[in-house]
Design a protein around this motif. Structure first.
Motif, mmCIF file in Angstrom:
data_model
loop_
_atom_site.group_PDB
_atom_site.id
_atom_site.type_symbol
_atom_site.label_atom_id
_atom_site.label_comp_id
_atom_site.label_asym_id
_atom_site.label_seq_id
_atom_site.Cartn_x
_atom_site.Cartn_y
_atom_site.Cartn_z
ATOM 1 N N PRO A 154 -6.876 -16.287 5.267
ATOM 2 C CA PRO A 154 -6.363 -14.993 5.744
ATOM 3 C C PRO A 154 -6.240 -13.955 4.640
ATOM 4 O O PRO A 154 -6.413 -12.756 4.899
ATOM 5 C CB PRO A 154 -4.999 -15.354 6.341
ATOM 6 N N ASN A 155 -5.946 -14.371 3.405
ATOM 7 C CA ASN A 155 -5.797 -13.384 2.338
ATOM 8 C C ASN A 155 -7.120 -12.771 1.919
ATOM 9 O O ASN A 155 -7.162 -11.622 1.456
ATOM 10 C CB ASN A 155 -5.080 -14.013 1.137
ATOM 11 N N ARG A 169 -7.667 -8.806 2.035
ATOM 12 C CA ARG A 169 -8.189 -8.098 0.858
ATOM 13 C C ARG A 169 -9.408 -7.266 1.230
ATOM 14 O O ARG A 169 -9.540 -6.109 0.812
ATOM 15 C CB ARG A 169 -8.533 -9.114 -0.229
ATOM 16 N N GLU A 170 -10.319 -7.855 2.013
ATOM 17 C CA GLU A 170 -11.534 -7.130 2.396
ATOM 18 C C GLU A 170 -11.203 -5.913 3.253
ATOM 19 O O GLU A 170 -11.940 -4.917 3.238
ATOM 20 C CB GLU A 170 -12.484 -8.068 3.134
ATOM 21 N N ALA A 171 -10.092 -5.965 3.968
ATOM 22 C CA ALA A 171 -9.678 -4.832 4.799
ATOM 23 C C ALA A 171 -8.864 -3.811 4.028
ATOM 24 O O ALA A 171 -8.445 -2.790 4.595
ATOM 25 C CB ALA A 171 -8.871 -5.335 5.990
ATOM 26 N N GLY A 172 -8.608 -4.058 2.757
ATOM 27 C CA GLY A 172 -7.837 -3.133 1.934
ATOM 28 C C GLY A 172 -6.342 -3.255 2.087
ATOM 29 O O GLY A 172 -5.591 -2.404 1.584
ATOM 30 N N LEU A 220 -4.591 -6.090 1.084
ATOM 31 C CA LEU A 220 -4.089 -6.906 -0.026
ATOM 32 C C LEU A 220 -4.760 -6.444 -1.309
ATOM 33 O O LEU A 220 -5.991 -6.313 -1.363
ATOM 34 C CB LEU A 220 -4.355 -8.389 0.228
ATOM 35 N N GLU A 221 -3.947 -6.211 -2.316
ATOM 36 C CA GLU A 221 -4.449 -5.737 -3.601
ATOM 37 C C GLU A 221 -4.362 -6.849 -4.643
ATOM 38 O O GLU A 221 -3.495 -7.733 -4.560
ATOM 39 C CB GLU A 221 -3.639 -4.531 -4.086
ATOM 40 N N ALA A 272 -0.021 -6.166 2.995
ATOM 41 C CA ALA A 272 0.165 -7.404 3.760
ATOM 42 C C ALA A 272 -0.274 -8.583 2.909
ATOM 43 O O ALA A 272 -1.215 -8.478 2.111
ATOM 44 C CB ALA A 272 -0.631 -7.370 5.061
ATOM 45 N N PHE A 273 0.413 -9.702 3.100
ATOM 46 C CA PHE A 273 0.110 -10.932 2.357
ATOM 47 C C PHE A 273 0.461 -12.109 3.239
ATOM 48 O O PHE A 273 1.480 -12.099 3.949
ATOM 49 C CB PHE A 273 0.925 -11.002 1.066
#
Length: 489
Positions: free
Chosen positions: A270-271, A275-278, A280-281, A302-303
């Motif tokens: 899920p992470n 991340r790919e959706a912007g 999660l940094e 989100a995480f």
């Protein structure tokens, strides 16, 4: 997935009654299921237990939530242990296995307050307990989490020195990691025998981890089956110690299994999706090679804090809906729970509606599990990813059970063959009761589904056997009551 027991049944009431047992010993044989107990597979357990029935665990069926429910009679919505990790919303930090006793009152603490002598060995979050005898790993480490010396936290002080002199250091590397095996269970049961001889507790809870390793590595199947006679022999040796002392006639033996295993072949990340959706940094990882990353929790919208087949997603308010739609579409995600506002399943229905829970809770399909990775390129993995570092990782990592290709532990989630967290009837763990003090005592009906006992009934049942039923503020009544016969020896 079966509806968890937290969603059904009302609180039970119990009163102090005449005890059936003078001593109760609980063997927490994690991963044990009712079908594992038979004369040919596990003759020692089969001979020791009069009755073995399935136990419906509270959702989620994970180590710390399951243990706290078993030992308190409360659901995660009440006691707050919703995962084996914690997410601190104030600090934006995730940590696994780092709690001490805190405000928990487990059955060995409440029974001690009621005047009994109690003990607990290798249960999670024992540091700080006032049980008369307690042992839990607490290695001495440097600032980088490198172990300097093996040690255990104990009650009374100095007990580990005595155990080490008799049995050697606790084999921590046989307790978790690529070399985890039955030697950890052997040492723990030896310590349990020592606890019985030296402290004569009225209640002793002993964690026996051995089956967990085969279940996680391989899932249910021949590898787990092959370990059943091994753990049975170890338990049999401990039971022989109990039979040889002068309190055997007043002893009840209870066996609990915590959870059973699903066979899995689908790791879900899920992470990576967040991340790919912007949402999660990441940032450069301290001490890592070029390109190594760490998740930037304060900077992320989100995480997902993952734990086997359950993931708690912590999200900023304006990112919750986007995260829900994104994660619900991932292959391997079965259910997305929320606060009840979306019209879909909510956390309250699953008994996990607590402030510690994520804004969203993901439940994997039976053949899937959640990996904590936020990368697909191994060059981006943080330096601890290939190490056995359970405190640094912001999610549970079963890959630590496999030797690595580039470090101590594997970075290949496809190796994982078993997982848990769902509460499906086919994976219900065992609850068994035996010993001379409960000969002829019949267990009443629990409030679980599929003919199973509700896991919340186990703590009050143990308390009732000891005659301190009112010491446990459980949500359901005990399985034995005033009609049981017997008295303390």
């Amino acid at each position: 997935m079966a509806e968890p027991p937290g969603a059904a049944g009302g609180p039970g009431s119990s009163e102090t009654s005449e005890p059936t047992a003078g001593r109760v010993v609980v063997l927490d044989v994690v991963g044990l299921q009712p079908e594992h107990v038979s004369a040919d597979r596990t003759p020692e357990l089969d001979a020791a237990l009069e009755e073995v029935i399935p136990s419906e665990p509270a959702f989620p069926a994970l180590t710390v939530p399951a243990q706290t429910t078993l030992a308190t009679g409360r659901s995660p919505a009440e006691h707050g242990d919703v995962s084996s990790g914690e997410y601190d919303r104030e600090r934006d930090a995730a940590a696994f296995w780092e709690r001490d006793r805190g405000g928990r009152d487990r059955i060995w603490e409440t029974a001690r307050e009621a005047g009994l002598t109690t003990g607990a060995l290798f249960f999670q979050h024992l540091i700080g307990t006032d049980a008369d005898v307690a042992v839990t790993p607490s290695p001495i480490e440097d600032e980088d989490n490198n172990m300097l010396e093996m040690n255990c936290w104990t009650n009374p002080d100095g007990l580990y020195d005595d155990l080490r002199a008799e049995y050697g250091h606790f084999p921590l590397h046989n307790y978790w990691g690529p070399t985890a095996n039955e030697e950890s269970s052997r040492w723990i049961l030896s310590a349990a025998s020592e606890a019985v001889e030296r402290f004569d507790p009225d209640l002793l809870w002993v964690y026996v981890p051995h089956l967990d390793y085969a279940g996680l590595r391989h899932g249910p199947g021949p590898e787990l089956e092959a370990e059943l006679p091994v753990v049975d022999e170890l338990v049999g040796g401990f039971l022989a110690t109990l039979r040889g002392d002068d309190r055997w006639d007043e002893t009840a033996v209870a066996v609990v299994g915590e959870y059973g295993f699903h066979g899995v072949d689908t790791p879900v990340l899920p992470n990576v999706a967040l991340r790919e959706a912007g949402l999660l940094e990441t940032e450069s990882a301290d001490g890592g090679s070029a390109g190594s990353t760490e998740v930037d929790l304060p900077g992320s919208d989100a995480f997902a804090m993952v734990d086997h087949q359950v993931a708690h997603v912590y999200a900023d308010g304006d990112a919750v809906e986007e995260a829900r739609e994104l994660l619900a579409s991932l292959d391997g995600v079965d259910v997305v729970l929320d606060g009840g506002g979306s019209g879909g399943p909510d956390k309250a229905a699953y008994g996990v509606d607590h402030p510690n829970a994520g804004d969203l809770v993901l439940v994997a399909e039976p053949s899937a599990w959640f990996a904590y990775y936020w990368w697909t390129d191994r060059a981006e993995a943080p330096p601890y990813a290939a190490e056995m570092d359970i405190h640094a990782k912001p999610g549970f990592d079963p890959c630590e059970l496999f030797l690595g290709e580039e470090g101590l532990v594997s970075l290949d989630p496809s190796k994982v063959g078993g997982s848990h967290g769902r509460t499906d009837p086919g994976t219900y763990p065992a609850f068994g009761l035996g010993g001379p003090a409960v000969s002829g005592v019949e267990l009443g009906e629990g409030t679980g589904s599929e003919g199973a006992v509700d896991a919340r009934a186990i703590a009050p049942t143990i308390a009732a056997l000891l005659g301190v039923a009112d010491a446990v503020d459980a949500e359901v009544p005990p399985l034995v009551g005033d009609e049981t016969e017997g008295s303390r020896g």
